[in-house]
Design an enzyme around this catalytic site. Structure first.
Site, PDB file in Angstrom:
ATOM      1  N   TYR A  86      18.543   0.515 -19.057  1.00 38.92           N
ATOM      2  CA  TYR A  86      17.474   1.182 -19.793  1.00 38.92           C
ATOM      3  C   TYR A  86      17.980   1.674 -21.147  1.00 38.92           C
ATOM      4  CZ  TYR A  86      15.777   1.586 -14.944  1.00 38.92           C
ATOM      5  OH  TYR A  86      15.433   1.347 -13.649  1.00 38.92           O
ATOM      6  N   GLU A 130      17.644   0.551  -2.212  1.00 45.34           N
ATOM      7  CA  GLU A 130      19.038   0.893  -1.964  1.00 45.34           C
ATOM      8  C   GLU A 130      19.280   0.932  -0.458  1.00 45.34           C
ATOM      9  OE1 GLU A 130      21.262   3.833  -4.690  1.00 45.34           O
ATOM     10  OE2 GLU A 130      19.227   4.648  -4.497  1.00 45.34           O
ATOM     11  N   HIS A 154      26.907   3.509  -6.792  1.00 43.45           N
ATOM     12  CA  HIS A 154      26.430   2.221  -6.277  1.00 43.45           C
ATOM     13  C   HIS A 154      27.261   1.804  -5.073  1.00 43.45           C
ATOM     14  CE1 HIS A 154      24.799   1.073 -10.520  1.00 43.45           C
ATOM     15  NE2 HIS A 154      23.927   1.768  -9.824  1.00 43.45           N
ATOM     16  N   GLU A 179      30.483  -3.148 -14.459  1.00 42.40           N
ATOM     17  CA  GLU A 179      31.136  -1.939 -13.953  1.00 42.40           C
ATOM     18  C   GLU A 179      32.188  -2.337 -12.935  1.00 42.40           C
ATOM     19  OE1 GLU A 179      28.002  -0.765 -10.375  1.00 42.40           O
ATOM     20  OE2 GLU A 179      27.633   0.025 -12.370  1.00 42.40           O
ATOM     21  N   GLN A 215       5.060   4.224  -3.688  1.00 49.21           N
ATOM     22  CA  GLN A 215       5.782   3.715  -4.848  1.00 49.21           C
ATOM     23  C   GLN A 215       5.206   2.390  -5.337  1.00 49.21           C
ATOM     24  OE1 GLN A 215       9.982   3.602  -4.107  1.00 49.21           O
ATOM     25  NE2 GLN A 215      10.181   5.822  -4.053  1.00 49.21           N
ATOM     26  N   THR A 254       0.803  -1.222   0.000  1.00 49.51           N
ATOM     27  CA  THR A 254       0.000   0.000   0.000  1.00 49.51           C
ATOM     28  C   THR A 254       0.835   1.270   0.000  1.00 49.51           C
ATOM     29  OG1 THR A 254      -0.151  -0.052   2.425  1.00 49.51           O
ATOM     30  CG2 THR A 254      -1.902  -1.156   1.180  1.00 49.51           C
ATOM     31  N   GLY A 255       2.141   1.152  -0.041  1.00 48.81           N
ATOM     32  CA  GLY A 255       2.994   2.328  -0.093  1.00 48.81           C
ATOM     33  C   GLY A 255       2.835   3.089  -1.402  1.00 48.81           C
TER      34      GLY A 255
END
Length: 690
Positions: A194, A131, A287, A244, A54, A51-52
């Site tokens: 993306y 994160e 990151h 990376e 986001q 229900t948050g």
């Protein structure tokens, strides 16, 4: 899809395991959960944190796209949300809705608890997007995962996993970029993935399955896991890998690719990119896991390993689409082919790995805290470890750290005082280990560094104390330089690093993090941090010029003339890399963060332009959660409010890109807008030279 039976790995050290977290058959392992990654139209998705704000927005989008969502969890609550059931626990949701996967949308400080609940309910696939999950929380989760064979984890700190063919999204990927197709993609970076997706869509290829490894130190699913899925996936005809700096996952992938191409008559073409060629040594690049520890390969070594293995390398994700279309059309690739890099590809002429003394003063790292040596030695004294601050040519190196491959803590031992990869060895052990008395691990470490049996008791005490400090204070690395005095060991030097997320997201370890002295850090970086911006200032002293075989002669000409403003750590690293390859000289790395606002963009400009070296600014945005129109608004605000004097080149792609480009074009401001990276890069480099 049929998966080959995966080999079972023999245990590497003695471990003490608590109860298992699922009723797994005898001999079954975490590797047996690999098929759970093959999501599609059949996948029934549950949401934790349902229900948050986001999660609610994500559920609406995903339902409209076609994802089969069966409801969500809000602890202790039953009801309905968005026309779907709310369950009081994951266990109840499993009994009533039989989900195949769970999307975890809770803050980083609650993520581990949510994952644990899903493991106990035997949810086949768990996707954690948050994160700033404390590293010790994730170490505990991996110790659970390794005892079962029902649940597979993707993440944390990742955009998730998505099947373009099956219209199943578990994560927050920008849906307009995706199209059903035949390219499998695995990436550490969200924004770079993306860009890669958009490139393959523009090329008319589309995607089959896209898996995010995520940018944390410890990943639930890695490159090799994804490659094994893509190998046997009939929908996947070409494979793209985006890596990376940080860890060895790309090196493991290179070994797998090499073996795959040797044993396969008609291997699927594989392309790759590695971000962070220009990353200053020892710095965390946005990151949490984007940094190379002493002894780990740098980005150049990873690039070379993948190229030697037969992957076709590119220097920018825009080139993946046309490159893969060419490879699929030709039906074969040449080992080491580099046809799509342009301007010399990613090759930089760096052929030696920088060796860093573990006791030398490190560059300040965001998301980690290194304390001063005297502070580290004081902590050891509290554990009654003998300390004598001195240097000795016979010193050895003993450390407790994190093994990113074994997904566990480990002892790192080297026969030299500095961590020399040629003379060091890792000894992984379970996060649930409580004591090392009588452990064969101690004997193995002593044998490796040449300690006599009479020193075993002293070594046990040192390792036990380091392990207690590591867990109690949530360290990510504890390094010691150790000397022998008779039968006893004494510590001659120490360097301790602690997890920043434990403090920032969970409020733990306040005493340790109170030791941070921001007065000793770059003021621009401290200022950026207040606005949620990750900023790293590039200066010539941070370049490892004394450690490379070949140095580009004109590297320092015009040094720092281009300021960069990018959303996403991986894209920010690649932007600096690609501009440098084209002959530009960047002043900084700047990641606005995934939740950037117009005010964030304005603050970013203020920080960038405070550097007097900057002659031009390059804005490179790929809109996912960050919309291009919002970025455009921030750019316009910066020009009007900050009295900008330097020219700005803007490249906008992704969510609302047409609206953002229109706002820039109609602003009447001296802005240069581009769609493609190549033209934008040439323009900003030309402006910076004036």
């Amino acid at each position: 899809m049929v998966l080959q039976l995966l080999p079972k790995r023999a245990p590497r050290t003695r471990v003490r395991l608590a109860r298992c977290f699922s009723a797994s058959p005898r001999g079954a392992t975490y590797a047996d959960t690999l098929p759970n990654l093959k999501i599609g139209a059949h996948t029934r998705v549950l949401f934790q944190g349902f229900t948050g704000r986001q999660a609610t927005a994500n559920v609406k989008e995903s339902l409209e796209w076609g994802t089969k969502i069966v409801g969500g969890v809000k602890p202790g609550v039953e009801g309905e949300h968005l026309g779907l059931p709310i369950f009081p626990s994951v266990k109840v949701a499993q009994e009533k809705a039989r989900p195949d996967a769970s999307a975890i949308y809770v803050p980083g400080n609650q993520t581990a608890k949510a994952i644990e609940e899903a493991i106990e309910a035997e949810i086949p696939l768990v996707v954690a997007v948050a994160e700033h999950v404390p590293i010790h929380d994730i170490l505990r989760i991996h110790s659970m995962l390794q005892t079962q064979s029902k649940t597979r984890l993707v993440g944390a700190n990742c955009p998730g996993i998505i099947s373009a063919i099956g219209k199943c999204r578990i994560g927050f990927q920008p849906l307009p970029c995706f199209a059903p197709g035949n390219v499998g993609i695995v990436a550490k970076s969200g924004t770079l993935s993306y860009e890669t997706v958009a490139s393959t869509t523009r090329a008319g290829l589309g995607q089959s399955l896209c898996i995010s490894m995520g940018g944390d130190v410890l990943a639930g699913t890695n490159f090799v896991d994804a490659l094994k899925i893509f190998e046997h996936d009939q929908d996947t005809e070409g494979i793209i890998l985006v890596g990376e700096i940080g860890g060895t996952a790309e090196m493991d992938a290179a070994e797998w690719i090499k073996e795959y191409r040797q044993r396969t008559v008609n291997p699927k073409p594989i392309m790759a990119l590695v971000g962070g060629l220009e990353a200053p040594p020892g710095r965390i690049m946005g990151h949490a896991g984007a940094w190379a520890a002493p002894g780990e390969p740098d980005a150049q070594a990873k690039y070379q390993a993948l190229e030697r293995a037969g992957a076709v390398m590119v220097n920018h994700p825009e080139k993946f689409g046309e490159g893969m279309r060419t490879l699929l059309g030709s039906g074969a690739i040449r080992p080491g082919a580099n046809s799509f890099s342009g301007s010399g590809g990613q090759k930089r002429g760096f052929h030696t790995m920088r060796r860093v003394s573990p006791m030398s003063k490190p560059a300040q790292q965001k998301r980690n805290l290194y304390i001063k040596q005297f502070q580290a030695l004081d902590i050891l004294k509290e554990k009654s470890i003998p300390v004598v601050e001195q240097n000795s040519p016979s010193d050895v190196f003993i450390s407790i750290s994190v093994d990113r491959t074994a997904l566990s803590p480990c002892i790192v031992a080297s026969t030299s005082a500095e961590l020399d990869p040629a003379h060091s060895r890792k000894f992984p052990f379970s996060y649930r280990e409580t004591g090392f008395e009588g452990s064969t691990l101690i004997s193995d470490v002593a044998s490796h560094v040449g300690l006599s049996s009479s020193s075993h008791t002293s070594l046990t005490n040192l390792v036990q104390s380091l392990w207690e400090i590591f867990r109690e204070k949530e360290a990510f690395v504890l390094e010691t330089r150790v000397g022998v005095s008779g039968e006893n060991l004494e510590v001659h030097g120490a360097r301790f690093g602690f997890d920043d997320a434990a403090f920032r997201s969970s409020g733990r370890q306040q005493e340790i993090h109170a030791l941070r002295n921001t007065a000793e850090e770059a003021p621009e970086e401290v200022e950026a941090e207040k606005d949620g911006i990750v900023y790293v200032k590039y200066v010539s002293s941070s370049k490892p010029s004394e450690c490379v075989t070949v140095l580009i002669a004109n590297r320092l000409q015009g040094e720092g003339s281009i300021g960069t403003l990018v959303n996403g750590a991986g894209l920010a690293m690649n932007t600096v890399d690609a501009l440098t390859i084209h002959g530009g000289h960047c002043a900084n790395f700047l990641d606005t963060g995934g939740k950037a606002t117009s005010e964030t963009v304005k603050s970013s400009f203020r920080i960038i332009c405070s550097d007097p070296r900057v002659n031009a600014v390059f804005v490179n945005i790929f809109g996912g959660l960050t919309r291009c129109d919002m970025i455009a608004e921030g750019i316009i605000m910066a020009f009007r409010d900050l009295e900008m004097q330097v020219p700005v080149v803007v490249r906008l792609r992704g969510t609302n890109e047409e609206l953002g480009q229109k706002m820039i074009a109609e602003s009447g401001l001296p802005l240069h807008a581009f769609d493609g990276f190549e033209d934008a890069a040439k323009k900003v480099i030309g402006l910076a030279r004036k």
